[in-house]
Design a protein around this motif. Structure first.
Motif, short mmCIF file in Angstrom:
data_model
loop_
_atom_site.label_atom_id
_atom_site.label_comp_id
_atom_site.label_asym_id
_atom_site.label_seq_id
_atom_site.Cartn_x
_atom_site.Cartn_y
_atom_site.Cartn_z
N GLU A 219 9.82 5.39 19.78
CA GLU A 219 8.51 5.94 19.44
C GLU A 219 7.45 5.28 20.32
O GLU A 219 7.40 4.06 20.44
CB GLU A 219 8.16 5.70 17.97
CG GLU A 219 6.86 6.37 17.56
CD GLU A 219 6.55 6.25 16.08
OE1 GLU A 219 5.48 6.74 15.67
OE2 GLU A 219 7.39 5.68 15.34
N VAL B 122 2.14 -3.33 10.82
CA VAL B 122 3.53 -3.11 11.22
C VAL B 122 4.31 -4.41 11.07
O VAL B 122 3.85 -5.47 11.51
CB VAL B 122 3.62 -2.62 12.68
CG1 VAL B 122 5.09 -2.41 13.09
CG2 VAL B 122 2.83 -1.33 12.88
N ARG B 123 5.46 -4.31 10.46
CA ARG B 123 6.36 -5.46 10.33
C ARG B 123 7.54 -5.24 11.26
O ARG B 123 8.16 -4.18 11.27
CB ARG B 123 6.85 -5.59 8.88
CG ARG B 123 7.78 -6.77 8.62
CD ARG B 123 7.08 -8.11 8.76
NE ARG B 123 7.97 -9.21 8.35
CZ ARG B 123 7.66 -10.48 8.45
NH1 ARG B 123 6.48 -10.83 8.96
NH2 ARG B 123 8.50 -11.42 8.06
N LEU C 175 8.99 0.57 18.37
CA LEU C 175 7.70 1.24 18.39
C LEU C 175 6.89 0.60 19.51
O LEU C 175 6.73 -0.61 19.55
CB LEU C 175 6.97 1.07 17.06
CG LEU C 175 5.47 1.45 17.05
CD1 LEU C 175 5.27 2.92 17.35
CD2 LEU C 175 4.83 1.06 15.71
N ARG D 110 -3.25 0.09 10.86
CA ARG D 110 -1.99 0.04 10.13
C ARG D 110 -1.33 -1.31 10.38
O ARG D 110 -1.51 -1.91 11.45
CB ARG D 110 -1.05 1.17 10.56
CG ARG D 110 -1.56 2.56 10.23
CD ARG D 110 -0.63 3.64 10.74
NE ARG D 110 0.69 3.60 10.13
CZ ARG D 110 0.99 4.12 8.95
NH1 ARG D 110 0.04 4.72 8.22
NH2 ARG D 110 2.21 4.06 8.47
N TYR E 165 2.87 -4.05 4.23
CA TYR E 165 2.75 -3.42 5.54
C TYR E 165 2.99 -1.91 5.41
O TYR E 165 3.57 -1.43 4.43
CB TYR E 165 3.74 -4.03 6.54
CG TYR E 165 5.15 -4.17 6.03
CD1 TYR E 165 6.06 -3.10 6.08
CD2 TYR E 165 5.60 -5.37 5.49
CE1 TYR E 165 7.35 -3.23 5.61
CE2 TYR E 165 6.89 -5.51 5.01
CZ TYR E 165 7.77 -4.44 5.07
OH TYR E 165 9.03 -4.57 4.59
N ASP E 166 2.54 -1.18 6.41
CA ASP E 166 2.62 0.28 6.38
C ASP E 166 3.92 0.82 6.94
O ASP E 166 4.35 1.91 6.57
CB ASP E 166 1.44 0.88 7.15
CG ASP E 166 0.11 0.49 6.54
OD1 ASP E 166 -0.10 0.79 5.36
OD2 ASP E 166 -0.72 -0.13 7.25
N GLU E 167 4.49 0.10 7.86
CA GLU E 167 5.75 0.55 8.47
C GLU E 167 6.51 -0.64 9.01
O GLU E 167 5.93 -1.70 9.28
CB GLU E 167 5.50 1.58 9.58
CG GLU E 167 4.51 1.15 10.64
CD GLU E 167 4.14 2.29 11.57
OE1 GLU E 167 5.05 2.98 12.08
OE2 GLU E 167 2.92 2.52 11.78
N ALA E 168 7.82 -0.45 9.17
CA ALA E 168 8.67 -1.52 9.66
C ALA E 168 9.55 -0.98 10.78
O ALA E 168 9.95 0.19 10.77
CB ALA E 168 9.54 -2.08 8.54
N VAL E 169 9.83 -1.85 11.74
CA VAL E 169 10.62 -1.45 12.90
C VAL E 169 11.33 -2.70 13.42
O VAL E 169 10.80 -3.81 13.30
CB VAL E 169 9.71 -0.83 13.98
CG1 VAL E 169 8.74 -1.86 14.56
CG2 VAL E 169 10.49 -0.13 15.06
N THR F 73 4.84 -2.95 -0.53
CA THR F 73 5.03 -3.83 0.62
C THR F 73 3.68 -4.11 1.27
O THR F 73 2.79 -3.26 1.26
CB THR F 73 5.96 -3.17 1.65
OG1 THR F 73 5.38 -1.93 2.07
CG2 THR F 73 7.34 -2.92 1.07
#
Length: 530
Positions: free
Chosen positions: A133, A165-166, A34, A163, A4-8, A2
């Motif tokens: 978070e 983030v999506r 987040l 990072r 991106y590094d993280e999704a929220v 992906t």
């Protein structure tokens, strides 16, 4: 891989009142978020004093009222506004009495004296306990959006690690000087910066000087002028000095210069320690739009005005409360995108009105010759009215009512009632927080069935309560017998209240098919096609 590094589901930029409230309210709705904030932690500065009754009304069903009242305990003795040459000189009270803290005729929420430094930890703790978070010392570097979501780059300020983030949505709570609004190309209408301030917290023992504390001291003498306020920590005080950005900057205010200025404001040679310093602008401006695609502006990112009436931070919380339940409904697939447009329609109109009122209030109360204040606090707090697609039948004109509405009309805050619920005394707004609520009279059994039918057909929870005298068998006892006069419904009528406590729809009488009528109304309010 992906990109991106993280999704929220929701990324929140900015961790002041607006951001923490957004984080808390989304968590209460079951939506993960987040929050990133560039500061090292919650506020040390004691600005934004005062939790107004409407904001406390919002906090009550979340179980935060007692903790926030306790947070404001250090300020319980503060009262009024003082003008003086320095604290050691003669005091002239501009205001000796502020508005009453309890308004039991209108709300169960009471005015609290807590400030930003004492409330932010409460909001952060509660948000985290519900799964939110929060990352401090982390800044948002860039924001890009497309039809399906938002991609942001965030950076740890300690390590410089970045990072990606999506998120489905981004809420910008990064304040008056934030960058998200500028990046979206959203202009701001208003006078702009009125004054620039350096503010700092000092530690100084003034117990032999100050016998009665004020909400605010306006100090002006030779060589130095500023404001002085109490602080939650013993022997700590907040100081604010104006400066001219054309000739100097906050960096010119060294700790030594701040300490010397504080001593001049005090008027005595007492030991002074500066424990925190910041800068800010008193400004007037309202963003021309509160939404750009999947990005929303909340709090000072959306609107700023003078601190008269303590309406800025409270409005930020109320913005967040208005937006959070709508975002949650769309994210859960219960509402259409059109519901999100109602956030701007409702809250921006209020901001435009309050910006004008607070400017005139500040000029009248704190000018060289104080005169009658045009700002009526109770109305500005409890008589705000909305018109948007998220309600049916709003017919009022004007954003601030001429009186606090006690008629359960669409677009107005639901009238207050004192109720008995299983032996516990509550305010009616304690019912409104995480779902739509249908209220009806003691003989409203058919509406109870209609609420269950609407819930099944829309997958949107609707709670139903019958309200009446103790002998009626209703779920909620009308303690002061105000139901009929304040909601003014026919024998078989009902009112639908949104999760933010505003009336969305009413039926004067029982329709032929109440379940269908309620379902159709709910779909219109939520911008869902049949």
């Amino acid at each position: 891989m992906t990109p991106y590094d993280e999704a929220v589901p929701v990324l929140i930029v900015g961790g002041g009142y607006a951001g923490l409230a957004t984080s808390l309210f989304l968590a209460h709705q079951g939506v993960r978020s987040l929050l990133v904030d560039r500061h090292a932690g919650v506020a040390v500065q004691g600005r934004a004093r005062g939790i107004n009754p409407r904001t406390m009304e919002i906090y009550r069903p979340l179980g935060l009222e007692a903790e926030i009242k306790e947070a404001g305990r250090p300020f319980d003795a503060d009262s009024g506004v003082v003008r003086c040459a320095n604290l050691s000189s003669e005091w002239h009270w501009i205001l000796e009495q502020d508005s009453p803290r309890a308004l039991p005729e209108f709300t169960a929420g009471e005015f609290g004296m807590a400030d930003q430094s004492t409330v932010e930890p409460v909001l952060a703790k509660s948000a985290r306990a519900q799964g939110a978070e929060i990352r401090h010392h982390t800044q948002c570097v860039s924001v890009e959006q497309d039809a399906d979501g938002v991609t942001a780059v965030i950076e740890d300020r300690a390590t410089s690690e970045r990072r990606t983030v999506r998120a489905q949505y981004l809420v910008a709570c990064d304040g008056y000087r934030g960058t998200v609004r500028d990046g979206l190309g959203i202009a701001r209408t208003g006078r702009g910066t009125i004054r620039s301030y350096v503010s700092f917290v000092i530690k100084a023992d003034l117990s032999d000087l100050i016998e009665k504390t004020a909400l605010f001291w306006i100090i002006g003498g030779e060589g130095v002028a500023g404001g002085f306020v109490t602080h939650a920590q013993p022997n700590h005080w907040g100081v604010a000095l104006t400066y001219d950005p054309a000739v100097e900057s906050p960096e010119d205010y060294t700790l030594e210069r701040c300490a010397a200025a504080a001593q001049a404001l005090i008027g005595r040679d007492v030991p002074v320690e500066v424990v925190d310093k910041a800068s800010w602008e008193e400004a007037v401006g309202v963003a021309d739009s509160y939404r750009a695609g999947r990005v929303f502006l909340v709090g000072d990112a959306a609107h700023v005005w003078p601190p008269a009436g303590a309406l800025g931070a409270n409005s930020a919380v109320q913005d967040a409360h208005n937006l959070a339940w709508k975002l949650a409904a769309v994210i859960r697939g219960q509402a259409g995108d059109g519901l999100l447009d109602s956030y701007e329609d409702e809250r921006r109109a209020v901001a435009v009105e309050l910006a004008d009122l607070t400017v005139r209030s500040q000029e009248s109360r704190f000018g060289p010759t104080p005169k009658e204040d045009p700002l009526e606090p109770t109305l500005c707090i409890l008589a705000q009215r909305y018109r948007s697609s998220a309600m049916i039948g709003a017919e009022h004109t004007g954003v601030i009512g001429e009186q606090v509405d006690q008629h359960a009309r669409p677009g107005t805050r639901a009238p207050h009632l004192w109720l008995d619920h299983n032996g516990r005394r509550i305010g009616v707004h304690d019912l409104f927080h995480d779902a739509f609520t249908l209220v009806t009279g003691p003989s409203g059994d058919e509406w109870t069935s209609a609420a269950a039918e609407a819930t099944e057909r829309t997958s949107v929870p609707v709670r139903a309560y019958r309200i009446g005298p103790a002998a009626s068998g209703a779920e909620l006892t009308d303690v002061e017998s105000e139901w009929a006069s304040r909601y003014r419904l026919g024998q078989g009528g009902a009112a639908l209240i949104r999760p933010d406590g505003y009336v969305a729809w009413r039926s004067e009488d029982l329709p032929a098919h109440p379940g269908t009528a309620l379902t159709d109304a709910l779909r219109r309010i939520l911008s869902v096609s049949s």
